[in-house]
Design a protein around this motif. Structure first.
Motif, PDB file in Angstrom:
ATOM      1  N   ARG A 133     -74.076 -85.578  12.481  1.00 32.31           N
ATOM      2  CA  ARG A 133     -73.100 -84.674  11.885  1.00 32.31           C
ATOM      3  C   ARG A 133     -73.752 -83.319  11.634  1.00 32.31           C
ATOM      4  O   ARG A 133     -74.979 -83.212  11.549  1.00 32.31           O
ATOM      5  N   HIS A 134     -72.897 -82.316  11.523  1.00 33.66           N
ATOM      6  CA  HIS A 134     -73.398 -80.961  11.340  1.00 33.66           C
ATOM      7  C   HIS A 134     -72.553 -80.221  10.325  1.00 33.66           C
ATOM      8  O   HIS A 134     -71.318 -80.180  10.441  1.00 33.66           O
ATOM      9  N   VAL A 135     -73.234 -79.657   9.366  1.00 32.47           N
ATOM     10  CA  VAL A 135     -72.637 -78.757   8.392  1.00 32.47           C
ATOM     11  C   VAL A 135     -73.155 -77.361   8.702  1.00 32.47           C
ATOM     12  O   VAL A 135     -74.365 -77.173   8.889  1.00 32.47           O
ATOM     13  N   ARG A 136     -72.263 -76.408   8.758  1.00 33.45           N
ATOM     14  CA  ARG A 136     -72.663 -75.043   9.116  1.00 33.45           C
ATOM     15  C   ARG A 136     -73.767 -74.554   8.188  1.00 33.45           C
ATOM     16  O   ARG A 136     -73.678 -74.699   6.972  1.00 33.45           O
ATOM     17  N   GLY A 137     -74.789 -74.022   8.810  1.00 30.70           N
ATOM     18  CA  GLY A 137     -75.915 -73.508   8.039  1.00 30.70           C
ATOM     19  C   GLY A 137     -77.016 -74.520   7.827  1.00 30.70           C
ATOM     20  O   GLY A 137     -78.071 -74.192   7.277  1.00 30.70           O
ATOM     21  N   LYS A 138     -76.758 -75.750   8.268  1.00 31.77           N
ATOM     22  CA  LYS A 138     -77.764 -76.800   8.139  1.00 31.77           C
ATOM     23  C   LYS A 138     -78.089 -77.378   9.512  1.00 31.77           C
ATOM     24  O   LYS A 138     -77.362 -77.152  10.479  1.00 31.77           O
ATOM     25  N   GLU A 139     -79.159 -78.134   9.593  1.00 29.38           N
ATOM     26  CA  GLU A 139     -79.516 -78.785  10.846  1.00 29.38           C
ATOM     27  C   GLU A 139     -78.616 -79.999  11.084  1.00 29.38           C
ATOM     28  O   GLU A 139     -78.083 -80.584  10.148  1.00 29.38           O
ATOM     29  N   ARG A 140     -78.486 -80.349  12.341  1.00 33.00           N
ATOM     30  CA  ARG A 140     -77.736 -81.556  12.668  1.00 33.00           C
ATOM     31  C   ARG A 140     -78.465 -82.768  12.099  1.00 33.00           C
ATOM     32  O   ARG A 140     -79.685 -82.871  12.198  1.00 33.00           O
ATOM     33  N   ALA A 168     -67.991 -82.460   7.397  1.00 26.95           N
ATOM     34  CA  ALA A 168     -68.847 -81.996   8.487  1.00 26.95           C
ATOM     35  C   ALA A 168     -68.128 -82.217   9.810  1.00 26.95           C
ATOM     36  O   ALA A 168     -67.075 -82.860   9.862  1.00 26.95           O
ATOM     37  N   VAL A 169     -68.720 -81.686  10.863  1.00 23.60           N
ATOM     38  CA  VAL A 169     -68.308 -82.036  12.216  1.00 23.60           C
ATOM     39  C   VAL A 169     -69.173 -83.210  12.655  1.00 23.60           C
ATOM     40  O   VAL A 169     -70.407 -83.142  12.565  1.00 23.60           O
ATOM     41  N   LEU A 209     -63.862 -82.962  13.317  1.00 21.19           N
ATOM     42  CA  LEU A 209     -64.047 -82.480  11.952  1.00 21.19           C
ATOM     43  C   LEU A 209     -63.513 -83.493  10.949  1.00 21.19           C
ATOM     44  O   LEU A 209     -62.372 -83.952  11.055  1.00 21.19           O
ATOM     45  N   THR A 232     -62.930 -83.738   6.870  1.00 20.62           N
ATOM     46  CA  THR A 232     -62.882 -82.981   5.627  1.00 20.62           C
ATOM     47  C   THR A 232     -62.538 -83.934   4.488  1.00 20.62           C
ATOM     48  O   THR A 232     -61.496 -84.590   4.513  1.00 20.62           O
TER      49      THR A 232
END
Length: 126
Positions: A36-43, A88-89, A121, A123
């Protein structure tokens, strides 16, 4: 090719199952997984599964599980007791199974993945 579905909005404490359809190869020859990926963080690696074993990240192993259906070329991420920070995505991934012995955690890395899905996505919000 990998195609995730099942994303959407869910309330905190809820559950969601993400299916991923595999095509274009021999499914049983691949170790499948989820990131998963959160914007601004690593996968972030979440879980991986091959023909004999599965592993889940310590960060989610009390709430998430992975499974696969080799007859239908599907891999699933089962998510329970979801929290807002799970927003996250979510990406389905495939790694060609190495020859010889290996550990799923060692091969299931961002740079080691052979194929990525487009992501779905999730949420978690009230």
């Amino acid at each position: 090719q990998l195609a995730e579905t099942g994303g959407g909005n869910v309330q905190p404490g809820g559950s969601l199952r993400l299916p991923c359809a595999f095509s274009g190869g021999r499914f049983v020859s691949y170790v499948m997984g989820w990131f998963r990926h959160v914007r601004g963080k690593e996968r972030e690696f979440l879980a991986g599964i091959d023909w004999r074993d599965s592993v889940t990240s310590d960060s989610v192993k009390d709430r998430f599980t992975i499974s696969r259906d080799n007859n239908k070329n599907l891999v699933y991420l089962h998510m329970n007791r979801l929290k807002p920070e799970d927003t996250a995505v979510y990406y389905c991934v495939a790694v060609r199974q190495p020859h010889g012995s290996y550990q799923i955690m060692e091969i299931m890395t961002v740079n080691g993945v052979d194929s990525w899905g487009k992501g779905t996505l999730v949420t978690v919000s009230s």
